[in-house]
Design a protein around this motif. Structure first.
Motif, PDB file in Angstrom:
ATOM      1  N   UNK A   1     -65.008-132.210  24.786  1.00 43.56           N
ATOM      2  CA  UNK A   1     -64.934-132.528  23.370  1.00 43.56           C
ATOM      3  C   UNK A   1     -66.030-131.891  22.535  1.00 43.56           C
ATOM      4  N   UNK A   2     -66.893-131.069  23.157  1.00 38.99           N
ATOM      5  CA  UNK A   2     -67.945-130.400  22.407  1.00 38.99           C
ATOM      6  C   UNK A   2     -67.371-129.182  21.676  1.00 38.99           C
ATOM      7  N   UNK A   3     -67.871-128.913  20.476  1.00 41.81           N
ATOM      8  CA  UNK A   3     -67.422-127.749  19.716  1.00 41.81           C
ATOM      9  C   UNK A   3     -68.050-126.477  20.286  1.00 41.81           C
ATOM     10  N   UNK A   4     -67.235-125.489  20.573  1.00 40.90           N
ATOM     11  CA  UNK A   4     -67.697-124.210  21.124  1.00 40.90           C
ATOM     12  C   UNK A   4     -67.118-123.069  20.293  1.00 40.90           C
ATOM     13  N   UNK A   5     -67.648-121.867  20.534  1.00 39.40           N
ATOM     14  CA  UNK A   5     -67.138-120.665  19.863  1.00 39.40           C
ATOM     15  C   UNK A   5     -66.883-119.585  20.908  1.00 39.40           C
ATOM     16  N   UNK A   6     -65.683-119.026  20.870  1.00 41.09           N
ATOM     17  CA  UNK A   6     -65.314-117.947  21.768  1.00 41.09           C
ATOM     18  C   UNK A   6     -65.569-116.624  21.059  1.00 41.09           C
ATOM     19  N   UNK A   7     -66.307-115.735  21.705  1.00 41.38           N
ATOM     20  CA  UNK A   7     -66.726-114.493  21.061  1.00 41.38           C
ATOM     21  C   UNK A   7     -66.082-113.261  21.705  1.00 41.38           C
ATOM     22  N   UNK A   8     -66.217-112.145  21.022  1.00 40.51           N
ATOM     23  CA  UNK A   8     -65.712-110.879  21.550  1.00 40.51           C
ATOM     24  C   UNK A   8     -66.450-110.510  22.830  1.00 40.51           C
ATOM     25  N   UNK A   9     -67.723-110.865  22.895  1.00 41.34           N
ATOM     26  CA  UNK A   9     -68.521-110.582  24.088  1.00 41.34           C
ATOM     27  C   UNK A   9     -67.960-111.331  25.296  1.00 41.34           C
ATOM     28  N   UNK A  10     -67.579-112.602  25.104  1.00 39.94           N
ATOM     29  CA  UNK A  10     -67.007-113.381  26.197  1.00 39.94           C
ATOM     30  C   UNK A  10     -65.642-112.837  26.608  1.00 39.94           C
ATOM     31  N   UNK A  11     -64.882-112.342  25.635  1.00 36.85           N
ATOM     32  CA  UNK A  11     -63.599-111.725  25.962  1.00 36.85           C
ATOM     33  C   UNK A  11     -63.825-110.493  26.834  1.00 36.85           C
ATOM     34  N   UNK A  12     -64.830-109.685  26.468  1.00 39.96           N
ATOM     35  CA  UNK A  12     -65.157-108.512  27.272  1.00 39.96           C
ATOM     36  C   UNK A  12     -65.587-108.900  28.684  1.00 39.96           C
ATOM     37  N   UNK A  13     -66.318-110.006  28.793  1.00 37.33           N
ATOM     38  CA  UNK A  13     -66.750-110.495  30.106  1.00 37.33           C
ATOM     39  C   UNK A  13     -65.541-110.874  30.951  1.00 37.33           C
ATOM     40  N   UNK A  14     -64.555-111.488  30.317  1.00 39.55           N
ATOM     41  CA  UNK A  14     -63.342-111.867  31.038  1.00 39.55           C
ATOM     42  C   UNK A  14     -62.626-110.628  31.557  1.00 39.55           C
ATOM     43  N   UNK A  15     -62.487-109.626  30.709  1.00 43.13           N
ATOM     44  CA  UNK A  15     -61.826-108.385  31.113  1.00 43.13           C
ATOM     45  C   UNK A  15     -62.567-107.746  32.289  1.00 43.13           C
TER      46      UNK A  15
ATOM     47  N   UNK B   1     -64.494-109.212  34.518  1.00 43.43           N
ATOM     48  CA  UNK B   1     -64.294-110.003  35.738  1.00 43.43           C
ATOM     49  C   UNK B   1     -62.926-109.728  36.353  1.00 43.43           C
ATOM     50  N   UNK B   2     -61.921-109.587  35.499  1.00 42.41           N
ATOM     51  CA  UNK B   2     -60.574-109.313  36.002  1.00 42.41           C
ATOM     52  C   UNK B   2     -60.520-107.955  36.696  1.00 42.41           C
ATOM     53  N   UNK B   3     -61.191-106.957  36.105  1.00 39.96           N
ATOM     54  CA  UNK B   3     -61.203-105.625  36.729  1.00 39.96           C
ATOM     55  C   UNK B   3     -61.927-105.652  38.072  1.00 39.96           C
ATOM     56  N   UNK B   4     -63.012-106.429  38.137  1.00 41.78           N
ATOM     57  CA  UNK B   4     -63.760-106.534  39.394  1.00 41.78           C
ATOM     58  C   UNK B   4     -62.903-107.175  40.485  1.00 41.78           C
ATOM     59  N   UNK B   5     -62.173-108.229  40.136  1.00 42.42           N
ATOM     60  CA  UNK B   5     -61.302-108.898  41.105  1.00 42.42           C
ATOM     61  C   UNK B   5     -60.197-107.958  41.579  1.00 42.42           C
ATOM     62  N   UNK B   6     -59.679-107.152  40.643  1.00 40.99           N
ATOM     63  CA  UNK B   6     -58.613-106.216  40.991  1.00 40.99           C
ATOM     64  C   UNK B   6     -59.122-105.164  41.969  1.00 40.99           C
ATOM     65  N   UNK B   7     -60.348-104.655  41.718  1.00 41.98           N
ATOM     66  CA  UNK B   7     -60.925-103.660  42.627  1.00 41.98           C
ATOM     67  C   UNK B   7     -61.141-104.251  44.016  1.00 41.98           C
ATOM     68  N   UNK B   8     -61.624-105.504  44.068  1.00 40.34           N
ATOM     69  CA  UNK B   8     -61.874-106.130  45.377  1.00 40.34           C
ATOM     70  C   UNK B   8     -60.574-106.365  46.140  1.00 40.34           C
ATOM     71  N   UNK B   9     -59.508-106.709  45.401  1.00 37.06           N
ATOM     72  CA  UNK B   9     -58.226-106.955  46.069  1.00 37.06           C
ATOM     73  C   UNK B   9     -57.633-105.662  46.628  1.00 37.06           C
ATOM     74  N   UNK B  10     -57.907-104.535  45.946  1.00 35.56           N
ATOM     75  CA  UNK B  10     -57.384-103.258  46.408  1.00 35.56           C
ATOM     76  C   UNK B  10     -58.196-102.687  47.557  1.00 35.56           C
TER      77      UNK B  10
END
Length: 333
Positions: free
Chosen positions: A298-312, A314-323
């Motif tokens: 219930x705490x107010x947070x803000x999602x930023x472009x930097x966090x979106x980039x971090x998500x991307x 992390x996804x690329x890192x997981x994809x490389x590890x799976x391959x």
């Protein structure tokens, strides 16, 4: 067995609540007039008086920030501790005999105190606007005014306690940030050995086997399990919060679903209420902060472009590890 009081729990969780960046708009300290301090300070220079005024404003600001944090933490604890019954942590009371006893009345008292404290900041702000703090500290405000309904509650919140390890496990499971440390394994072993009789007695009092989080059936219709969970962190995990579906939608509609800039522009467009109703879970875009939303507690947070980039990333890192699982195995070893 080691115990932690409801007051310690509340203080620990409240310290994790971030202060809003627009705090000065919420609490305009500039409205408090400069008052010449009397008594032993009345003959001091103007610069000295100004320094005293600055200290006064700093003290008031610290008080109000603490009130804000407690007002944010209290309803979160009330919600989860209330909804967790009967599978949440046991409530103990020291008051009657000076020894901790499982007490349902302590639970009701504790939740009542938390509900009242949820409006602590609002009560302080009302006094601030009425000028009650203008002559502080010459005419001081009682320490607990607004925080508790009465002085007895300021004692009760210290007498109502939880088993430390049980409480820490509960907070960790549902993702409420805190700074309470669990006992070390050696301390646990000593405590179990030393309090065997007490544990047996407690077992007789609570005749039904206590269901711990690890023993819960996945099909159990517990209110607690129905609550959203998250990893403990101060910065929201971009892959696990309420904007997850909004991000997936933005990627589907963006010109390039793998480009951070394109997806971020689409998210900002979705957050613009003028262009249509916002998706559920998404708040407005605030310049300099990001996209507003409420986390699992219930705490107010803000999602930023930097966090979106971090998500991307992390996804690329997981994809490389799976391959290339062999590379990941070597890195782990």
């Amino acid at each position: 067995m080691e115990y932690v009081s409801l007051r310690e729990v509340l203080d620990s969780v409240s310290k994790q609540v971030p202060i809003p960046e627009d705090w000065e708009k919420i609490l305009p300290l500039s409205r408090i007039p400069f008052l010449q301090e009397g008594g032993r300070y009345k003959n001091q220079t103007e610069d000295f008086q100004a320094a005293l005024h600055k200290l006064k404003l700093s003290a008031i600001n610290d008080l109000f920030q603490s009130a804000y944090q407690h007002s944010e933490a209290a309803p979160v604890l009330d919600q989860y501790l209330h909804n967790a019954a009967p599978h949440g942590p046991k409530w103990f009371d020291w008051r009657e005999t000076g020894r901790p006893k499982i007490s349902d009345s302590a639970r009701h008292e504790g939740l009542r105190i938390l509900v009242y404290m949820s409006e602590y900041f609002a009560r302080c702000l009302e006094k601030f606007r009425a000028g009650r703090y203008d002559k502080y500290p010459r005419h001081g405000i009682p320490l607990y005014e607004g925080m508790f309904k009465n002085l007895e509650d300021s004692d009760r919140i210290k007498q109502i306690v939880f088993d430390r390890n049980e409480l820490v496990g509960f907070l960790d499971e549902i993702g409420i940030p805190h700074s309470i440390s669990a006992k070390s394994s050696s301390a646990q072993a000593s405590a179990i050995e030393a309090s065997l009789a007490t544990s047996l007695i407690a077992g007789e009092i609570d005749s039904k086997e206590r269901v711990t989080p690890s023993k819960r059936d996945s099909s159990e219709k517990s209110v607690l399990l129905a609550q959203p969970t998250s990893t403990i962190h101060r910065t929201p995990n971009p892959g696990d919060h309420k904007l997850r579906k909004c991000i997936d939608q933005a990627r589907a509609e963006a010109d390039n679903r793998d480009n951070v800039g394109d997806v971020w522009d689409k998210l900002k467009e979705m957050a613009d209420e003028i262009k249509g109703p916002r998706p559920q879970g998404m708040g407005a875009f605030v310049e300099g902060k990001g996209i507003k939303y409420s986390d699992a507690q219930g705490f107010t947070r803000y999602f930023t472009k930097k966090l979106l980039g971090k998500q991307f990333s992390n996804e690329r890192s997981k994809l490389r590890r799976s391959k290339n699982p062999s590379t990941s195995a070597k890195q782990a070893s």
